[in-house]
Motif scaffolding. Structure first.
Motif, PDB file in Angstrom:
ATOM      1  N   ARG A  14      36.008 -15.451  30.903  1.00  0.00           N
ATOM      2  CA  ARG A  14      36.001 -14.706  29.635  1.00  0.00           C
ATOM      3  C   ARG A  14      35.017 -13.543  29.697  1.00  0.00           C
ATOM      4  O   ARG A  14      35.282 -12.456  29.187  1.00  0.00           O
ATOM      5  CB  ARG A  14      35.638 -15.643  28.471  1.00  0.00           C
ATOM      6  N   VAL A  15      33.873 -13.789  30.333  1.00  0.00           N
ATOM      7  CA  VAL A  15      32.886 -12.713  30.500  1.00  0.00           C
ATOM      8  C   VAL A  15      33.489 -11.617  31.386  1.00  0.00           C
ATOM      9  O   VAL A  15      33.412 -10.431  31.063  1.00  0.00           O
ATOM     10  CB  VAL A  15      31.568 -13.243  31.116  1.00  0.00           C
ATOM     11  N   ALA A  16      34.120 -12.030  32.481  1.00  0.00           N
ATOM     12  CA  ALA A  16      34.707 -11.044  33.396  1.00  0.00           C
ATOM     13  C   ALA A  16      35.759 -10.205  32.677  1.00  0.00           C
ATOM     14  O   ALA A  16      35.815  -8.977  32.836  1.00  0.00           O
ATOM     15  CB  ALA A  16      35.313 -11.753  34.610  1.00  0.00           C
ATOM     16  N   ALA A  17      36.583 -10.850  31.841  1.00  0.00           N
ATOM     17  CA  ALA A  17      37.649 -10.134  31.133  1.00  0.00           C
ATOM     18  C   ALA A  17      37.045  -9.135  30.135  1.00  0.00           C
ATOM     19  O   ALA A  17      37.527  -8.009  29.996  1.00  0.00           O
ATOM     20  CB  ALA A  17      38.566 -11.119  30.419  1.00  0.00           C
ATOM     21  N   ARG A  18      35.986  -9.557  29.442  1.00  0.00           N
ATOM     22  CA  ARG A  18      35.381  -8.660  28.443  1.00  0.00           C
ATOM     23  C   ARG A  18      34.684  -7.490  29.131  1.00  0.00           C
ATOM     24  O   ARG A  18      34.687  -6.379  28.609  1.00  0.00           O
ATOM     25  CB  ARG A  18      34.431  -9.437  27.549  1.00  0.00           C
ATOM     26  N   ARG A  19      34.101  -7.747  30.297  1.00  0.00           N
ATOM     27  CA  ARG A  19      33.480  -6.643  31.032  1.00  0.00           C
ATOM     28  C   ARG A  19      34.561  -5.699  31.592  1.00  0.00           C
ATOM     29  O   ARG A  19      34.348  -4.488  31.659  1.00  0.00           O
ATOM     30  CB  ARG A  19      32.571  -7.179  32.134  1.00  0.00           C
ATOM     31  N   ARG A  20      35.722  -6.243  31.942  1.00  0.00           N
ATOM     32  CA  ARG A  20      36.840  -5.379  32.380  1.00  0.00           C
ATOM     33  C   ARG A  20      37.319  -4.499  31.229  1.00  0.00           C
ATOM     34  O   ARG A  20      37.626  -3.321  31.415  1.00  0.00           O
ATOM     35  CB  ARG A  20      38.012  -6.228  32.888  1.00  0.00           C
ATOM     36  N   ASN A  21      37.399  -5.075  30.023  1.00  0.00           N
ATOM     37  CA  ASN A  21      37.762  -4.253  28.854  1.00  0.00           C
ATOM     38  C   ASN A  21      36.807  -3.069  28.738  1.00  0.00           C
ATOM     39  O   ASN A  21      37.223  -1.932  28.543  1.00  0.00           O
ATOM     40  CB  ASN A  21      37.652  -5.051  27.551  1.00  0.00           C
ATOM     41  N   PHE A  22      35.503  -3.397  28.820  1.00  0.00           N
ATOM     42  CA  PHE A  22      34.508  -2.341  28.687  1.00  0.00           C
ATOM     43  C   PHE A  22      34.728  -1.261  29.749  1.00  0.00           C
ATOM     44  O   PHE A  22      34.703  -0.063  29.453  1.00  0.00           O
ATOM     45  CB  PHE A  22      33.081  -2.901  28.804  1.00  0.00           C
TER      46      PHE A  22
END
Ligand SMILES: *Cc1c(COP(=O)(O)O)cnc(C)c1O
Length: 388
Positions: free
Chosen positions: A258-266
């Motif tokens: 989930r952290v990786a996905a949110r950092r990808r969004n950013f």
């Protein structure tokens, strides 16, 4: 095409891993449909493993966790508690439940969190007056840790306990560790919009065994050890359901994804919008790694050509949910009688700040829709200027 037929993009919706149903089914099969049970215990111990905390107490909400943490830090009627002003009201409400008075501290620009030098000034001033605050609540906003070393150090000088509101920062890193584990106690939230969710829930973490066992007792109606119901103090009904803890365990298992996905969004937003005049993203402070729970930016209307509200409404017209940055607590009608150290930084972030859709389940097509809408506002605005 009718806009209402375009699927809505939400700010931060729940994102199930698929394993939650099996865990919940297990809770049903064992008939632990109660605010105690094996999933609660396992959730707490897995939370300790993940965060490095010595004790974790699963509770019905982050707000409940903060209420207990503050009470056990010794806050009571008539006390003063210093709290970040740029935050959600749930960071403040428990201070008022206890009859204490919050004093708000402005943000610094590096992380948007509590400014340690304003905190130091306020503590020095109170020490001179001979009335120190009972506690400091430092908030880790939008997935990013505050400047913890500086904050813990100055509070240590005055022997004022620090309670960390890490409701938005599960999965973040400060130095080598999870923020929330540095102060006397830390709190987390599993509300539906957070990086992982149990639909509703919270966790109190602390290295202090006495505090943890007191929190457990108070959360369970403050029952004294006796075969009958014996009470020598006022308690609360703040425990987490075993069914919800079952959901939480499955969610905890995918936190790193989930952290990786949110950092990808950013990263997507930064690449697509970072070069646009007037757009500035929330910085990532050098002391840690943000989970980028929400991708947040500011819009300077003079160079962008339109203000934050124009952009928010343009997104809404495309069926895309976005939100202004938190309105500072010292500007909230309900808290207007309390004092604030500084306030300009938080007010400016509120005036120009916008949170973009940041869910871990966003598709590239969703991200493109958001960027297209934002760029469209800029183009239309600068085109108009060019003609006039
Ligand atoms: C969500 C949140 C809370 C409250 O958590 P609940 O579980 O909803 O009670 C507290 N502080 C901050 C900063 C939050 O974002």
């Amino acid at each position: 095409m009718n806009r209402s037929s375009i699927p809505r993009i939400y700010l931060s919706p729940p994102h199930m891993s698929g394993l939650e149903r099996a865990h919940v089914a297990d809770a049903f099969d064992s008939n632990w449909i109660a605010p105690v049970g094996p999933h609660v215990e396992a959730f707490e111990s897995e939370f300790c493993d993940l965060t490095g905390a010595r004790n974790a107490v699963a509770l019905s909400s982050g707000t409940a966790a903060l209420h207990l943490a503050l009470q056990l830090a010794g806050v009571s009627a008539g006390d003063e508690v210093l709290v970040s002003t740029l935050t959600f009201s749930a960071s403040i409400n428990p201070v008022v439940y206890l009859g204490a008075a919050p004093t708000f501290i402005d943000s610094e620009r590096q992380s948007w969190n509590m400014d340690p030098s304003l905190l130091a000034d306020t503590l020095a001033e109170r020490a001179d007056q001979g009335h120190l605050p009972k506690a400091v609540v430092v908030v880790h906003l939008y997935g990013q840790s505050a400047d913890l070393d500086a904050i813990i150090e100055v509070c240590g000088q005055y022997d004022v306990p620090v309670v960390e509101d890490a409701a938005e920062a599960l999965g973040a890193i400060y130095g080598q560790r999870q923020p929330g584990t540095f102060g006397l106690a830390g709190i987390f939230s599993f509300n539906g919009n957070k990086i992982i969710t149990t639909s509703g829930g919270g966790m109190l973490v602390t290295d202090d065994d006495w505090l943890a066992s007191r929190a457990r007792k108070l959360a369970a109606q403050a029952r004294d050890p006796a075969p009958h119901y014996e009470h020598s103090e006022i308690g609360y009904n703040y425990r987490l359901s075993n069914v919800l803890a079952a959901i939480g365990r499955a969610q905890l298992g995918v936190l790193a994804d989930r952290v990786a996905a949110r950092r990808r969004n950013f990263a997507y937003y930064a690449a697509a919008l970072g070069g646009v005049p007037g757009i500035t993203f929330m910085p990532e402070a050098p002391w840690g790694r943000s989970s980028r729970w929400l991708t947040t930016l500011t819009i300077d209307p003079r160079t962008f050509g339109a203000d934050r509200e124009v952009v928010r409404l343009a997104l809404e017209a495309e069926n895309i949910e976005s939100r202004p940055v938190w309105k500072p607590m010292h500007r909230q009608p309900v808290f207007s009688r309390y004092r604030c150290a500084g306030g300009d930084v938080a007010e400016q972030l509120f005036r120009n700040g916008l949170c973009l859709p940041s869910g871990s389940s966003l598709s590239e097509n969703d991200l493109e829709r958001v960027c297209h809408a934002v760029l469209g506002v800029h183009r239309a605005a600068t085109h108009n200027t060019a003609r006039t």
